[in-house]
Design a protein around this motif. Sequence first.
Motif, mmCIF file in Angstrom:
data_model
loop_
_atom_site.group_PDB
_atom_site.id
_atom_site.type_symbol
_atom_site.label_atom_id
_atom_site.label_comp_id
_atom_site.label_asym_id
_atom_site.label_seq_id
_atom_site.Cartn_x
_atom_site.Cartn_y
_atom_site.Cartn_z
ATOM 1 N N ALA A 141 -18.380 -9.770 11.655
ATOM 2 C CA ALA A 141 -19.021 -9.042 12.755
ATOM 3 C C ALA A 141 -19.165 -7.564 12.389
ATOM 4 O O ALA A 141 -20.212 -6.942 12.652
ATOM 5 C CB ALA A 141 -18.206 -9.201 14.036
ATOM 6 N N ASP A 142 -18.118 -7.013 11.762
ATOM 7 C CA ASP A 142 -18.194 -5.617 11.334
ATOM 8 C C ASP A 142 -19.238 -5.423 10.232
ATOM 9 O O ASP A 142 -20.029 -4.461 10.262
ATOM 10 C CB ASP A 142 -16.811 -5.180 10.843
ATOM 11 N N GLY A 145 -22.758 -5.609 11.676
ATOM 12 C CA GLY A 145 -23.100 -4.374 12.372
ATOM 13 C C GLY A 145 -23.515 -3.289 11.406
ATOM 14 O O GLY A 145 -24.493 -2.561 11.641
ATOM 15 N N ARG A 146 -22.777 -3.174 10.275
ATOM 16 C CA ARG A 146 -23.140 -2.142 9.294
ATOM 17 C C ARG A 146 -24.429 -2.515 8.555
ATOM 18 O O ARG A 146 -25.195 -1.649 8.160
ATOM 19 C CB ARG A 146 -21.980 -1.952 8.310
ATOM 20 N N ALA A 152 -30.272 -2.423 14.716
ATOM 21 C CA ALA A 152 -29.677 -3.242 15.776
ATOM 22 C C ALA A 152 -29.993 -2.644 17.139
ATOM 23 O O ALA A 152 -29.822 -1.448 17.352
ATOM 24 C CB ALA A 152 -28.165 -3.332 15.588
ATOM 25 N N GLU A 154 -29.545 -2.564 21.447
ATOM 26 C CA GLU A 154 -28.363 -2.420 22.292
ATOM 27 C C GLU A 154 -27.682 -3.751 22.556
ATOM 28 O O GLU A 154 -26.453 -3.848 22.551
ATOM 29 C CB GLU A 154 -28.754 -1.761 23.617
ATOM 30 N N SER A 156 -27.716 -6.453 20.627
ATOM 31 C CA SER A 156 -27.055 -6.912 19.402
ATOM 32 C C SER A 156 -25.737 -6.195 19.204
ATOM 33 O O SER A 156 -24.720 -6.803 18.839
ATOM 34 C CB SER A 156 -27.972 -6.694 18.201
ATOM 35 N N ARG A 157 -25.747 -4.882 19.411
ATOM 36 C CA ARG A 157 -24.504 -4.129 19.258
ATOM 37 C C ARG A 157 -23.458 -4.590 20.265
ATOM 38 O O ARG A 157 -22.266 -4.657 19.954
ATOM 39 C CB ARG A 157 -24.787 -2.627 19.423
ATOM 40 N N HIS A 158 -23.890 -4.928 21.495
ATOM 41 C CA HIS A 158 -22.958 -5.428 22.512
ATOM 42 C C HIS A 158 -22.345 -6.758 22.073
ATOM 43 O O HIS A 158 -21.121 -6.960 22.177
ATOM 44 C CB HIS A 158 -23.684 -5.592 23.845
ATOM 45 N N LEU A 160 -21.967 -7.898 19.017
ATOM 46 C CA LEU A 160 -21.053 -7.671 17.910
ATOM 47 C C LEU A 160 -19.740 -7.049 18.388
ATOM 48 O O LEU A 160 -18.654 -7.393 17.899
ATOM 49 C CB LEU A 160 -21.711 -6.749 16.873
ATOM 50 N N GLN A 161 -19.857 -6.136 19.341
ATOM 51 C CA GLN A 161 -18.648 -5.505 19.880
ATOM 52 C C GLN A 161 -17.761 -6.536 20.584
ATOM 53 O O GLN A 161 -16.531 -6.528 20.445
ATOM 54 C CB GLN A 161 -19.037 -4.379 20.831
#
Length: 355
Positions: A141-142, A145-146, A152, A154, A156-158, A160-161
Amino acid sequence: MRNPAFAEMFGGNEGEATLLKQLGGGAWDDPVILQRLHDVLQRGRELWDYELVQRPEGGIERTLLINARPMPLSDREDPVLLMTISDITARKAAERHVHELNRQLEGKIGQVSEINLELEAFSYSVSHDLRAPLRHISGFADKLGRHLGEQADEKSRHYLQVMGSSANRMSTLIDDLLVYSRLGRSAMRLQAVDMQSLVAETRAMLDANVQSDTPGHRIDWVVAPLPILIADENMMRQVWLNLLGNAVKYSANRDIAQIEVTHRRMDDGSHEFSVRDNGAGFDMQYASKLFGVFQRLHKASDYPGTGIGLASVRRILLRHGGRIWAESAPDAGATFHFTLPSARDAPNQDSGTPT
């Protein structure tokens, strides 16, 4: 001569001369006991607590406890002995019952040992086999994200978080569950434990964490003199860390958190400790859920935690012969009480000094 109890059990009349082995339907026709009684008569010996199992014809088997000793009489020169007989049939039956219960208990202990081995194997599996997938989820997941970087959106970032935080939470849950499991199996290392020092150490650590996370947040501590007791130091440290940590956590929304630690000696000699805070509190109708595994009375989003801490505290105190309970009301703080028996008193214990 025989008393009424002997006559009722074995027959014969009080003034009637009768051979012993002819009484009781052959109950006394036993060469071993007859020889022992003969030795008492002819050699002046004594017979103490001799157990005789009698099986009279057509009768019920019984166990007798026999004592015999010479008894000189002033009006005759013939050797005479005094024999006292106790019917211990019921006692022997009870002993056999206890022996059978002990045998069954040994079997149960064996079953528990097998279960403990299975639990250890399960704990090993949890500790090793489940961690690798969690590390993969969190790590990829990290990396994803990178890899996406600024591309990405919003949502997608949610996602992954959520993946990363959920994996971390499950890892913490596994750690706490393993600790809880070991608390029931590990041997206790008993030693003199200074409760005052443990509370001071825990308080210093919690103060440092609070100042790191929420600089400027104020906590007013009141700690009464605490005794030195015989206990497992690491387990007691965990008790204080959970109880004081909860007090800090659930009073975090107060302008000034107030936490009080008290101690008193009960009438029966046991020790009662209390931890009171002015935090969120809880409804007493749900108090029975407090000390269960994974039981929480507040949302994880409001107050983080796995719901295992108080269950661990309860298990530790039970192993030390104590107990724990709580008093509270919504938005009115909470007070946790726990006891330790007087058997935990340390020799020449120091009552501690106020903090």
